[in-house]
Write a protein that holds these residues in place. Structure first.
Motif, PDB file in Angstrom:
ATOM      1  N   GLN A  30       0.747  -1.329   0.020  1.00  0.00           N
ATOM      2  CA  GLN A  30      -0.030  -0.132   0.057  1.00  0.00           C
ATOM      3  C   GLN A  30       0.849   1.026  -0.019  1.00  0.00           C
ATOM      4  N   THR A  31       0.527   2.140  -0.757  1.00  0.00           N
ATOM      5  CA  THR A  31       1.243   3.409  -0.976  1.00  0.00           C
ATOM      6  C   THR A  31       0.590   4.771  -0.256  1.00  0.00           C
ATOM      7  N   PHE A  32       1.376   5.567   0.411  1.00  0.00           N
ATOM      8  CA  PHE A  32       0.602   6.689   0.997  1.00  0.00           C
ATOM      9  C   PHE A  32       1.269   7.719   0.509  1.00  0.00           C
ATOM     10  N   ASP A  33       0.429   8.813   0.261  1.00  0.00           N
ATOM     11  CA  ASP A  33       0.641  10.018  -0.304  1.00  0.00           C
ATOM     12  C   ASP A  33       0.736  11.220   0.570  1.00  0.00           C
ATOM     13  N   HIS A  34       0.506  10.891   1.830  1.00  0.00           N
ATOM     14  CA  HIS A  34       0.113  11.778   2.792  1.00  0.00           C
ATOM     15  C   HIS A  34       0.884  11.496   4.181  1.00  0.00           C
ATOM     16  N   PRO A  35       0.967  12.486   5.138  1.00  0.00           N
ATOM     17  CA  PRO A  35       1.629  12.023   6.505  1.00  0.00           C
ATOM     18  C   PRO A  35       0.835  10.844   7.351  1.00  0.00           C
ATOM     19  N   MET A  36       1.645  10.012   7.710  1.00  0.00           N
ATOM     20  CA  MET A  36       1.146   9.103   8.751  1.00  0.00           C
ATOM     21  C   MET A  36       1.955   8.864   9.909  1.00  0.00           C
ATOM     22  N   SER A  37       1.649   8.798  11.107  1.00  0.00           N
ATOM     23  CA  SER A  37       2.221   8.414  12.178  1.00  0.00           C
ATOM     24  C   SER A  37       2.534   7.112  12.363  1.00  0.00           C
ATOM     25  N   ARG A  38       3.304   6.655  13.253  1.00  0.00           N
ATOM     26  CA  ARG A  38       3.520   5.244  13.416  1.00  0.00           C
ATOM     27  C   ARG A  38       2.476   4.407  13.983  1.00  0.00           C
ATOM     28  N   GLN A  39       1.767   5.114  14.754  1.00  0.00           N
ATOM     29  CA  GLN A  39       0.451   4.399  15.418  1.00  0.00           C
ATOM     30  C   GLN A  39      -0.641   4.048  14.052  1.00  0.00           C
ATOM     31  N   GLU A  40      -0.756   5.107  13.160  1.00  0.00           N
ATOM     32  CA  GLU A  40      -1.749   5.093  12.218  1.00  0.00           C
ATOM     33  C   GLU A  40      -1.216   4.112  11.170  1.00  0.00           C
ATOM     34  N   LEU A  41       0.234   3.897  10.994  1.00  0.00           N
ATOM     35  CA  LEU A  41       0.609   2.834  10.181  1.00  0.00           C
ATOM     36  C   LEU A  41       0.182   1.401  10.651  1.00  0.00           C
ATOM     37  N   HIS A  42       0.642   1.388  11.981  1.00  0.00           N
ATOM     38  CA  HIS A  42       0.364   0.135  12.614  1.00  0.00           C
ATOM     39  C   HIS A  42      -1.303  -0.182  12.806  1.00  0.00           C
ATOM     40  N   ASP A  43      -1.950   0.848  12.888  1.00  0.00           N
ATOM     41  CA  ASP A  43      -3.601   0.538  12.928  1.00  0.00           C
ATOM     42  C   ASP A  43      -3.836   0.117  11.274  1.00  0.00           C
ATOM     43  N   VAL A  44      -3.141   0.414  10.328  1.00  0.00           N
ATOM     44  CA  VAL A  44      -3.407   0.043   8.777  1.00  0.00           C
ATOM     45  C   VAL A  44      -2.855  -1.397   8.774  1.00  0.00           C
ATOM     46  N   ILE A  45      -1.839  -1.968   9.194  1.00  0.00           N
ATOM     47  CA  ILE A  45      -1.454  -3.175   9.288  1.00  0.00           C
ATOM     48  C   ILE A  45      -2.358  -3.885   9.749  1.00  0.00           C
ATOM     49  N   ASP A  46      -2.731  -3.532  10.923  1.00  0.00           N
ATOM     50  CA  ASP A  46      -3.727  -4.531  11.737  1.00  0.00           C
ATOM     51  C   ASP A  46      -5.035  -4.643  11.326  1.00  0.00           C
ATOM     52  N   SER A  47      -5.453  -3.716  10.350  1.00  0.00           N
ATOM     53  CA  SER A  47      -6.535  -3.804   9.596  1.00  0.00           C
ATOM     54  C   SER A  47      -6.390  -4.778   8.431  1.00  0.00           C
ATOM     55  N   LEU A  48      -5.288  -4.666   7.995  1.00  0.00           N
ATOM     56  CA  LEU A  48      -4.915  -5.653   6.601  1.00  0.00           C
ATOM     57  C   LEU A  48      -4.684  -6.984   7.050  1.00  0.00           C
ATOM     58  N   VAL A  49      -4.161  -7.215   8.216  1.00  0.00           N
ATOM     59  CA  VAL A  49      -3.844  -8.526   8.773  1.00  0.00           C
ATOM     60  C   VAL A  49      -4.463  -8.722  10.247  1.00  0.00           C
ATOM     61  N   PRO A  50      -5.904  -8.668  10.267  1.00  0.00           N
ATOM     62  CA  PRO A  50      -6.422  -8.515  11.539  1.00  0.00           C
ATOM     63  C   PRO A  50      -6.092  -9.700  12.604  1.00  0.00           C
ATOM     64  N   SER A  51      -5.672 -10.763  12.301  1.00  0.00           N
ATOM     65  CA  SER A  51      -5.176 -11.882  13.046  1.00  0.00           C
ATOM     66  C   SER A  51      -3.972 -11.661  13.860  1.00  0.00           C
ATOM     67  N   ASP A  52      -3.741 -11.674  15.058  1.00  0.00           N
ATOM     68  CA  ASP A  52      -2.404 -11.457  15.866  1.00  0.00           C
ATOM     69  C   ASP A  52      -1.844 -12.930  16.035  1.00  0.00           C
ATOM     70  N   ASN A  53      -2.220 -13.956  15.608  1.00  0.00           N
ATOM     71  CA  ASN A  53      -2.070 -15.386  15.673  1.00  0.00           C
ATOM     72  C   ASN A  53      -0.893 -15.707  14.883  1.00  0.00           C
ATOM     73  N   ILE A  54      -0.521 -14.749  13.695  1.00  0.00           N
ATOM     74  CA  ILE A  54       0.740 -15.116  12.843  1.00  0.00           C
ATOM     75  C   ILE A  54       1.539 -13.963  12.836  1.00  0.00           C
ATOM     76  N   PHE A  55       2.763 -14.241  12.265  1.00  0.00           N
ATOM     77  CA  PHE A  55       3.807 -13.176  12.113  1.00  0.00           C
ATOM     78  C   PHE A  55       3.343 -12.141  10.969  1.00  0.00           C
ATOM     79  N   CYS A  56       3.962 -11.183  11.051  1.00  0.00           N
ATOM     80  CA  CYS A  56       4.014 -10.374   9.739  1.00  0.00           C
ATOM     81  C   CYS A  56       5.396  -9.648   9.849  1.00  0.00           C
ATOM     82  N   ALA A  57       6.013  -9.673   8.376  1.00  0.00           N
ATOM     83  CA  ALA A  57       7.365  -9.154   8.410  1.00  0.00           C
ATOM     84  C   ALA A  57       6.658  -7.946   7.470  1.00  0.00           C
TER      85      ALA A  57
END
Length: 258
Positions: free
Chosen positions: A108-135
């Motif tokens: 996913q490409t972003f063309d506007h400012p994103m905080s660390r927490q906002e990016l983590h929220d995006v990742i969590d929405s794209l891979v909602p299960s915490d039971n596997i790893f994400c690189a």
């Protein structure tokens, strides 16, 4: 017969690595445990050359806790205690590292400012299960990145929380660079670092460190899901004598990863 057996085992191991490199079936290779690092086990026998046999992307540290390790594109860098960066030597060793062959499934490409927490929220929405790893890899322009790097330790080693008490912190403003890291399941706390663990290096490859905070101006996020974990445990005296299940392990790791 023994020589043939050895060659056969080597062939099978090589074929296994080749399979994972080309099929994209995710696997994390880890040397030692985070709880060992917390307890002051700062010496390992795994070299940088060994790590690259198990992955082309990852993070960790170096023997004597000599800076932070970041790996991507089949290259390992050492992020040093003075905030600088250098290519790691193949024979340098690590007491703790996490590697994978990076196979991004989501981008996913972003063309506007994103905080660390906002990016983590995006990742969590794209891979909602915490039971596997994400690189996780982020390439882009950053408004700022705040890092810290543990300085090299000398024996007798202090526990990690004492070693990092006076760690230097650095701030990189208006800089391009790469963040490489993992989101690990909560059940891995102590084995790994539960939640997000990220390292940063500038595009000039001259500075970086363990990420404390950042704001992305624009850039690209890539995510690879990983469902296998292989841990290579040391057998040296310091690891065998370490307390790997302290009562405060969760709080200790949270403090160490701030």
């Amino acid at each position: 017969m023994s020589t043939q057996t050895c060659h056969c085992a080597e062939h099978i191991a090589a074929a296994y690595v080749e399979h994972h490199q080309h099929t994209g079936e995710g696997e994390i290779y880890q040397t030692s445990l985070m709880s060992a690092l917390i307890d002051g086990v700062y010496e390992g026998d795994t070299t940088m050359a060994d790590l690259l046999k198990h992955g082309d992307f990852g993070l960790g540290t170096f023997n004597q806790l000599d800076g932070e390790l970041i790996a991507f594109d089949k290259t390992i860098f050492q992020l040093r205690g003075d905030g600088s960066a250098r290519h790691a030597d193949p024979d340098q060793k690590t007491p703790f590292a996490v590697m994978t062959f990076f196979k991004p499934e989501i981008s996913q490409t972003f063309d506007h400012p994103m905080s660390r927490q906002e990016l983590h929220d995006v990742i969590d929405s794209l891979v909602p299960s915490d039971n596997i790893f994400c690189a996780v890899r982020i390439d882009g322009a950053f408004e700022h990145v705040r890092t810290r790097t543990v300085p090299k330790q000398t024996p007798p080693y202090k526990p990690m929380l004492e070693a990092i008490a006076a760690q230097p912190e650095f701030r990189f403003d208006h800089v391009n660079g790469v963040i490489a890291g993992f989101r690990s399941p909560q059940y891995t706390q102590g084995i790994n670092v539960a939640g997000y663990h990220e390292h940063f290096i500038t595009d000039t490859r001259q500075g970086g460190g363990h990420v404390q905070d950042y704001e992305l101006a624009c850039g690209t996020l890539q995510i690879g899901r990983v469902s296998k974990l292989v841990i290579d445990l040391p057998t040296n005296a310091s690891f065998l004598g370490a307390n790997l299940t302290p009562d405060n392990i969760h709080a200790a790791i949270e403090q160490a990863e701030k």
